[in-house]
Design a protein around this motif. Structure first.
Motif, mmCIF file in Angstrom:
data_model
loop_
_atom_site.group_PDB
_atom_site.id
_atom_site.type_symbol
_atom_site.label_atom_id
_atom_site.label_comp_id
_atom_site.label_asym_id
_atom_site.label_seq_id
_atom_site.Cartn_x
_atom_site.Cartn_y
_atom_site.Cartn_z
ATOM 1 N N LYS A 70 0.824 -1.203 0.000
ATOM 2 C CA LYS A 70 0.000 0.000 0.000
ATOM 3 C C LYS A 70 0.860 1.257 0.000
ATOM 4 O O LYS A 70 0.569 2.240 -0.696
ATOM 5 N N ILE A 71 1.951 1.235 0.759
ATOM 6 C CA ILE A 71 2.852 2.395 0.839
ATOM 7 C C ILE A 71 3.492 2.666 -0.516
ATOM 8 O O ILE A 71 3.559 3.821 -0.978
ATOM 9 N N SER A 75 3.017 6.092 -2.876
ATOM 10 C CA SER A 75 4.140 6.892 -3.386
ATOM 11 C C SER A 75 4.151 6.922 -4.904
ATOM 12 O O SER A 75 4.367 7.975 -5.515
ATOM 13 N N LEU A 76 3.924 5.769 -5.521
ATOM 14 C CA LEU A 76 3.955 5.698 -6.982
ATOM 15 C C LEU A 76 2.808 6.496 -7.595
ATOM 16 O O LEU A 76 3.013 7.242 -8.572
ATOM 17 N N PHE A 77 1.617 6.378 -7.029
ATOM 18 C CA PHE A 77 0.463 7.111 -7.545
ATOM 19 C C PHE A 77 0.681 8.617 -7.436
ATOM 20 O O PHE A 77 0.476 9.361 -8.408
ATOM 21 N N SER A 219 -2.473 9.447 8.587
ATOM 22 C CA SER A 219 -3.013 8.096 8.543
ATOM 23 C C SER A 219 -2.047 7.178 7.805
ATOM 24 O O SER A 219 -1.564 7.514 6.723
ATOM 25 N N LYS A 220 -1.769 6.019 8.368
ATOM 26 C CA LYS A 220 -0.859 5.068 7.737
ATOM 27 C C LYS A 220 -1.376 4.580 6.397
ATOM 28 O O LYS A 220 -0.601 4.143 5.544
ATOM 29 N N GLU A 221 -2.681 4.643 6.196
ATOM 30 C CA GLU A 221 -3.269 4.178 4.946
ATOM 31 C C GLU A 221 -2.855 5.019 3.753
ATOM 32 O O GLU A 221 -2.949 4.577 2.608
ATOM 33 N N VAL A 227 7.802 8.923 4.506
ATOM 34 C CA VAL A 227 7.128 9.092 5.796
ATOM 35 C C VAL A 227 7.059 7.764 6.533
ATOM 36 O O VAL A 227 7.300 7.699 7.748
ATOM 37 N N ALA A 228 6.736 6.699 5.813
ATOM 38 C CA ALA A 228 6.638 5.384 6.438
ATOM 39 C C ALA A 228 7.997 4.926 6.974
ATOM 40 O O ALA A 228 8.078 4.377 8.079
ATOM 41 N N LEU A 229 9.061 5.155 6.201
ATOM 42 C CA LEU A 229 10.388 4.752 6.657
ATOM 43 C C LEU A 229 10.823 5.551 7.879
ATOM 44 O O LEU A 229 11.489 5.018 8.775
#
Length: 276
Positions: A70-71, A75-77, A219-221, A227-229
């Motif tokens: 999902k992450i 990022s790609l989108f 939101s993690k979604e 940001v996730a890293l």
């Protein structure tokens, strides 16, 4: 008159080049190798320079903690949509500044160049207040829209557009073509090197963006990869195996994107050196 190089000179040149290659590629190699080892093995002495056996375990743990599929999609989108829209907008702006005459053109272009001197951090609070008023916090458009009109990309496209002969544009107008048709069918096809250079620059800047997504996303979604890293770097313990793997995965799309457009990149950058 030809000059001959002594073997010692060649050896010195090759030695410098080899050292340069090691310094350039070394960190990337260590990052990839580190992603296949456990966290405690990465900084062992002597260092482990061969692939380990925990790549699958690191990915499983990383995917469980972050949801990497999902992450990566987020990022790609965001990066692709931003790159396409921003390249189109900046191309249109560059074309208008290069080929149209209107009152205040030089002053507006001067203001755009001056905006390059404004520190990015100064704009964060006004932009955040704007996103709050639009109710755009924690949305894709909050990341994509604010920086669509990139001053550097506008400048680069304007410089490249100046190289397009005015006679071609005038001939198209005489044939009855409208301005939109001229832009998309006459100007853009000959601007492929410049478009590739701008697209690479915009894609990399959005893909690696951290500060603005970190402020607007909660939101993690909808987290992007940087940001996730950053969220897996804890105060007490850092799993460097996961961090190395996540960083490796984040570099792959950039490398692929650059390799696909590299033959146009240099010529596009050099196209910005058109003399006034």
């Amino acid at each position: 008159m030809k000059t001959t190089r002594f073997p010692s000179q060649k050896i010195g040149i090759y030695a410098i080049l080899i050292v340069g290659v090691i310094l350039s590629i070394g960190p990337f190699y260590w990052m990839v190798i580190g992603s296949t080892h456990k966290s405690g093995e990465i900084f062992s002495i002597p260092p482990k320079l061969l692939p380990g056996s925990t790549l699958g375990e690191n990915f499983h743990t990383l995917n469980e903690s972050l949801g990497m599929v999902k992450i990566m999609w987020n990022s790609l989108f965001i990066a692709v949509v931003y790159t396409v829209l921003s390249t189109l907008i900046c191309s249109m702006a560059g074309y208008s500044f290069a080929k149209f005459r209107f009152k205040g053109k030089n002053f507006v272009f001067f203001i755009i160049l001056c905006s390059l001197m404004i520190p990015y951090q100064v704009t964060l609070i006004p932009l955040f207040n704007m996103m709050v008023s639009l109710n755009w916090l924690n949305t894709y458009q909050a990341i994509i829209v604010p920086s669509l009109a990139s001053p550097f990309a506008i400048y680069l496209m304007r410089q490249n557009m100046k190289a397009v002969p005015d006679s071609i544009i005038e001939a198209s107008r005489v044939d009855g073509a409208g301005e939109i048709r001229i832009f998309f069918t006459v100007v853009l096809p000959v601007m492929r090197p410049a478009l590739a250079a701008v697209a690479i620059f915009l894609f990399m800047s959005q893909w690696n963006s951290l500060i603005w997504p970190l402020i607007t996303l909660n939101s993690k979604e909808i987290f992007t990869l940087p940001v996730a890293l950053s969220s897996i770097i804890g105060l007490a313990r850092i799993d460097y195996g996961q961090l190395m793997l996540g960083t490796t995965l984040s570099t792959i799309p950039i490398m692929i994107f650059f390799l696909l457009l590299q033959k146009h990149f240099i010529s596009g950058i050099l196209g910005g050196s058109v003399k006034e």
